[in-house]
Scaffold this active site. Structure first.
Site, PDB file in Angstrom:
ATOM      1  N   LYS A  44       0.845  -1.212   0.000  1.00 45.34           N
ATOM      2  CA  LYS A  44       0.000   0.000   0.000  1.00 45.34           C
ATOM      3  C   LYS A  44       0.877   1.259   0.000  1.00 45.34           C
ATOM      4  O   LYS A  44       1.923   1.277   0.638  1.00 45.34           O
ATOM      5  CB  LYS A  44      -0.908  -0.020   1.245  1.00 45.34           C
ATOM      6  CG  LYS A  44      -1.683   1.269   1.537  1.00 45.34           C
ATOM      7  CD  LYS A  44      -2.826   1.547   0.570  1.00 45.34           C
ATOM      8  CE  LYS A  44      -3.495   2.898   0.880  1.00 45.34           C
ATOM      9  NZ  LYS A  44      -4.390   3.348  -0.203  1.00 45.34           N
ATOM     10  N   CYS A 127      -2.186  10.404  -5.888  1.00 45.30           N
ATOM     11  CA  CYS A 127      -3.301  10.138  -4.961  1.00 45.30           C
ATOM     12  C   CYS A 127      -4.281  11.300  -5.029  1.00 45.30           C
ATOM     13  O   CYS A 127      -3.905  12.448  -4.778  1.00 45.30           O
ATOM     14  CB  CYS A 127      -2.824   9.982  -3.527  1.00 45.30           C
ATOM     15  SG  CYS A 127      -4.239   9.817  -2.418  1.00 45.30           S
TER      16      CYS A 127
HETATM   17  O1  RRO Z   1      -5.530   5.994  -0.258  1.00 45.39           O
HETATM   18  C1  RRO Z   1      -6.148   6.587  -1.171  1.00 45.39           C
HETATM   19  O2  RRO Z   1      -7.113   7.337  -0.964  1.00 45.39           O
HETATM   20  C2  RRO Z   1      -5.751   6.449  -2.577  1.00 45.39           C
HETATM   21  C3  RRO Z   1      -4.461   6.515  -3.038  1.00 45.39           C
HETATM   22 BR1  RRO Z   1      -2.990   6.660  -1.926  1.00 45.39          BR
HETATM   23  C4  RRO Z   1      -4.218   6.480  -4.432  1.00 45.39           C
HETATM   24  O3  RRO Z   1      -3.100   6.565  -4.943  1.00 45.39           O
HETATM   25  N1  RRO Z   1      -5.284   6.386  -5.249  1.00 45.39           N
HETATM   26  C5  RRO Z   1      -6.523   6.311  -4.789  1.00 45.39           C
HETATM   27  O4  RRO Z   1      -7.453   6.236  -5.582  1.00 45.39           O
HETATM   28  N2  RRO Z   1      -6.759   6.341  -3.452  1.00 45.39           N
END
Ligand code: RRO
Length: 308
Positions: A44, A127
């Site tokens: 993650k 993100c």
């Molecule tokens: O954790 C998130 O909200 C998230 C991440 Br880091 C990402 O790179 N892409 C996404 O759709 N959600």
């Protein structure tokens, strides 16, 4: 039949792996990926400090994908450095995904993962779900600033997790930065941010954070993801390895991404919906398609889209 692939000098038994996102935050979850037919273990996206992420409900399944606004829930990068050591027993590549909240975070984490057991480092520039933080990959200056700082911190190959680009001139500028800064691979695309799904029965958004805005995932994305893979395949002149991401659910989807120019693909939403058995199912479907069409290797398919 050979469905193995090579990314930046690292061997993968198959071209199918999990994407950063679902079911890969805890050691337990990562062990399940280790035991599955995913040919690598992608962790993650992590930050310097652990994060709880956004308020729930922050994830909603949709008929052809999902919308989510997770907000980077993760255990902090130090845990993922520890986990990499524990996951080595699975004898498959381990990939760190890092997501800084500022340029210095990227530098610190890339530097520390360079001294870890991971094989590749994926730097998440895309993100969409952190309130008030610009999406780095849509900003050329910020991207350049990060890339210049991280590209010479060690020998492990570095890749970029990119947002969807809908404009070719921006893609061209990003491709130039990728070449100039010796980036080894890209993973394209992340979820598409700022989407809104409405529950008409309740008259509310499907998810709670950011008043309902979130990243759209899954099958909805496939044509956009294929377009981004193909465009970067052309712009990068086969010098940078490509992971295709976005709506892969079947072996036929994988085949399409390979034709577009991917070296491998990553799976998020189908993994979230079906669990870790999806990797074996999709792998068998890909093998059947390759047999039927007479392809013997991934390399033979890569980029081999025929024009009308
Ligand atoms: O954790 C998130 O909200 C998230 C991440 Br880091 C990402 O790179 N892409 C996404 O759709 N959600």
């Amino acid at each position: 039949m050979n469905i193995s692939t090579k990314i930046a000098g690292i061997n993968f038994d198959s071209c199918i792996i999990n994407a950063s996102g679902p079911n890969n935050s805890t050691l337990e979850e990562l062990e399940l990926i280790g035991k599955s037919e995913s040919s690598a273990i992608m962790m993650k996206s992590c930050t310097i400090e652990p994060r709880e992420g956004n308020d729930k409900p922050r994830f909603a399944r949709l008929p052809f994908g999902a919308i989510q606004c997770m907000g980077l829930p993760n255990l902090g990068y130090k845990k993922y450095i520890e986990f990499a050591l524990k996951l080595k027993k699975y004898n498959k590549p381990i990939i760190a995904s890092i997501s800084g909240l500022c340029a210095n975070d990227y530098v610190k984490m890339v530097g520390e993962f360079q001294d870890s057991e991971v094989d590749l480092i994926e730097v998440n520039l895309s993100c969409p779900n952190i309130y008030g933080k610009p999406l780095v990959g849509y900003d050329i200056e910020q991207t350049e600033n990060v890339l210049v700082k991280i590209s010479s911190l060690g020998k492990k190959p570095i890749g970029l997790k990119l947002p969807a680009y809908l404009d070719e001139s921006l893609q061209k500028q990003i491709a130039d930065l990728i070449i100039k800064n010796n980036i080894s691979f890209i993973s394209t695309i992340n979820s598409i941010g700022n989407c809104l799904v409405i529950d008409s029965e309740k008259e509310t958004p499907a998810i709670k954070p950011l008043r309902g805005f979130g990243g759209l995932c899954g099958e909805y994305l496939k044509p956009i993801a294929l377009g981004n893979v193909r465009k970067f395949y052309e712009l990068l002149d086969d010098k940078v390895f490509i992971f295709g991401v976005g709506g892969v659910k079947t072996g036929e989807d994988v085949f399409e991404f390979l034709l577009a120019g991917a070296d491998a693909i990553q799976i998020a939403t189908a993994f979230e919906k079906q669990g870790a058995t999806c990797f074996e199912k999709i792998k068998n479907e890909l093998i059947a398609i390759m047999q039927k069409k007479g392809y013997k290797s991934v390399r033979e398919i890569k980029g081999n889209l025929k024009y009308l």
